[in-house]
Design an enzyme around this catalytic site. Structure first.
Site, mmCIF file in Angstrom:
data_model
loop_
_atom_site.group_PDB
_atom_site.id
_atom_site.type_symbol
_atom_site.label_atom_id
_atom_site.label_comp_id
_atom_site.label_asym_id
_atom_site.label_seq_id
_atom_site.Cartn_x
_atom_site.Cartn_y
_atom_site.Cartn_z
ATOM 1 C CB SER A 178 9.703 -4.643 -8.590
ATOM 2 O OG SER A 178 10.538 -5.114 -7.563
ATOM 3 C CG HIS A 231 6.273 -4.258 -11.569
ATOM 4 N ND1 HIS A 231 6.075 -2.959 -11.188
ATOM 5 C CD2 HIS A 231 6.683 -4.914 -10.454
ATOM 6 C CE1 HIS A 231 6.367 -2.814 -9.907
ATOM 7 N NE2 HIS A 231 6.744 -3.990 -9.436
ATOM 8 C CE LYS A 243 3.468 -2.461 -7.501
ATOM 9 N NZ LYS A 243 3.924 -3.605 -6.744
HETATM 10 C C1 LIG Z 1 4.266 -3.991 -5.446
HETATM 11 C C2 LIG Z 1 4.650 -5.409 -5.452
HETATM 12 C C3 LIG Z 1 4.073 -6.305 -4.562
HETATM 13 C C4 LIG Z 1 3.173 -5.859 -3.447
HETATM 14 O O1 LIG Z 1 1.914 -5.572 -3.909
HETATM 15 P P1 LIG Z 1 0.974 -4.641 -3.036
HETATM 16 O O2 LIG Z 1 -0.377 -4.862 -3.572
HETATM 17 O O3 LIG Z 1 1.473 -3.248 -3.240
HETATM 18 O O4 LIG Z 1 1.125 -5.075 -1.612
HETATM 19 C C5 LIG Z 1 4.372 -7.641 -4.695
HETATM 20 N N1 LIG Z 1 5.229 -8.071 -5.640
HETATM 21 C C6 LIG Z 1 5.831 -7.225 -6.490
HETATM 22 C C7 LIG Z 1 6.773 -7.768 -7.515
HETATM 23 C C8 LIG Z 1 5.572 -5.876 -6.420
HETATM 24 O O5 LIG Z 1 6.186 -5.034 -7.235
#
Ligand SMILES: *Cc1c(COP(=O)(O)O)cnc(C)c1O
Length: 396
Positions: free
Chosen positions: A176, A204, A236
């Site tokens: 990330s 992602h 995302k």
């Molecule tokens: C953003 C993210 C999360 C958390 O997800 P949310 O729905 O925002 O709580 C988990 N793992 C990764 C790799 C992320 O980038």
């Protein structure tokens, strides 16, 4: 004996690690208003440009009319509604797996899944650059917890040799804060050789990766035998909120029985599931979004390299500019902001010490002209940073 919070806060400021929340005063998108100022933003994770899409908004509105606003109860009591169920079925079909289970967010999906699968007497092995939610989940599980070198299958194999009990190997699909992609074929092979399970958090990768946007597993052509536990988040590329786990019938039933962050929480608003069903449809069918994004990524990388910026090994929409020192990263972010461009500085402990960076993210909602504006702003601002490491400016 008392809490000296002021001392802790002062120390964080002194290290250029103090966090502040920019106030977003517009919908999410390339052109935003932040702290009263119009800015061109390159730091959200709305890679497909769906967070403010009119059809997704309309689906949410229609969902609220039809199903009301609140989930009302947990899934196991009376909160599991028709839209939640329809979304789970659509996500199972999208990922080509027997079943999917909807969670309120990615943090809870990771926490619930890891702690339901391993515990005392078991082993959890994680990439050292995994997302904080995965690391927290591993620590909280009570299993033996060890981190292997970043994306290094040999380092993983040597830890697998020493593993005891049920063994779960856990990795981000797309890292990330770096944007690089896990060596999934290698990790899957190492895990299978030791009867360990591989869990991939592809927060992602869904959207940008794979011919149909089905993420890193589709990108590498891997199946449920290689990656038994697949996590996706909906905040995302899907532009909404929530997360899911996709896998076998037994996996999903196990999570329904044992994943505490699934069991002991109110279901997400059903109308949100209606919105996500629409964004899933757009993500799958509007291939131009992925193609446009790929072109923007190339444009940015070529332009940034011509400026002599230090990019990372990434072909994804996450394109960090490595700076190193936290003070300098903050200063570059501030200089860009003075020119109307917003890119957040990412500092330790989110990234390893000495590797502060500007995390540029690109979206299908950006235009080529906007990426050009970003490159121009970087061309003006980067030289102003100078070479010396003494960053006296404190933007706390
Ligand atoms: C953003 C993210 C999360 C958390 O997800 P949310 O729905 O925002 O709580 C988990 N793992 C990764 C790799 C992320 O980038």
């Amino acid at each position: 004996m008392s809490f000296d919070l002021n001392a802790r806060l002062a120390a964080r400021r002194a290290e250029h690690l103090y966090r502040q929340r920019p106030l977003l005063q517009s919908p999410q998108g390339p052109e935003v208003v932040v702290d009263g100022k119009p800015l061109l933003a390159f730091c959200n994770n709305d890679y497909m440009g769906l967070a403010s899409h009119p059809e997704v908004i309309a689906a949410w509105q229609a969902g609220a009319e039809r199903w009301g606003v609140g989930g009302g109860a947990s899934h196991l009591v009376i909160g599991h509604s028709t839209p939640h169920h329809a979304l789970e079925e659509a996500l199972a079909e999208f990922t080509g797996r027997p079943r999917a289970l909807l969670f309120s967010n990615g943090y809870m999906a990771n926490l619930g899944t890891v702690t339901a699968l391993v515990g005392q007497g078991d082993t959890v092995l994680e990439d050292r650059l995994n997302h904080a939610s995965l690391l927290d989940a591993g620590l909280l599980s009570g299993a033996r917890f060890s981190r292997y070198l970043h994306n290094d299958c040999e380092s993983l194999a040597s830890r697998l040799d020493k593993a005891v009990g049920d063994t779960l190997v856990v990795t981000d699909g797309v890292f990330s804060m770096d944007g690089d992609v896990a060596d999934l074929p290698g990790l899957a092979k190492a895990a299978k050789a030791k009867n360990a399970w591989l869990m991939v958090d592809d927060a992602h990768g869904f959207g940008p990766l794979g011919a149909n946007g089905a993420g890193i597993v589709e990108h590498f052509g891997l199946g449920i035998d290689d990656v038994p536990v697949l996590i996706g988040t909906l905040g995302k590329s899907f532009g909404t909120a929530g997360a899911f786990v996709a896998g076998s019938e037994e996996l999903i039933e196990t999570l329904i029985q044992f994943a505490r962050p699934y069991i002991y929480t109110t279901s997400q608003p059903p109308a949100l599931a209606c919105a996500t069903l629409k964004s899933l449809e757009l993500l799958r069918t509007e291939h131009w979004r992925r193609e446009h994004l790929t072109a923007l990524i190339k444009q940015f990388r070529v332009g940034a390299q011509a400026l002599g910026l230090e990019l990372m090994d990434s072909f994804t929409p996450i394109q960090p500019i490595l700076i190193g020192d936290s003070g300098r990263a903050l200063r570059l972010s501030q200089l860009l902001r003075e020119r109307g461009v917003m890119v957040t500085a990412i500092r330790p402990p989110t990234v390893p010490a000495g590797s502060a960076r500007l995390r540029v993210t690109l979206s299908a909602a950006h235009s080529e002209a906007q990426v050009q504006l970003l490159l121009q702003a970087l061309e003006q601002c980067y030289p102003l940073l100078g070479v010396d490491e003494s960053s006296e400016l404190d933007h706390a």
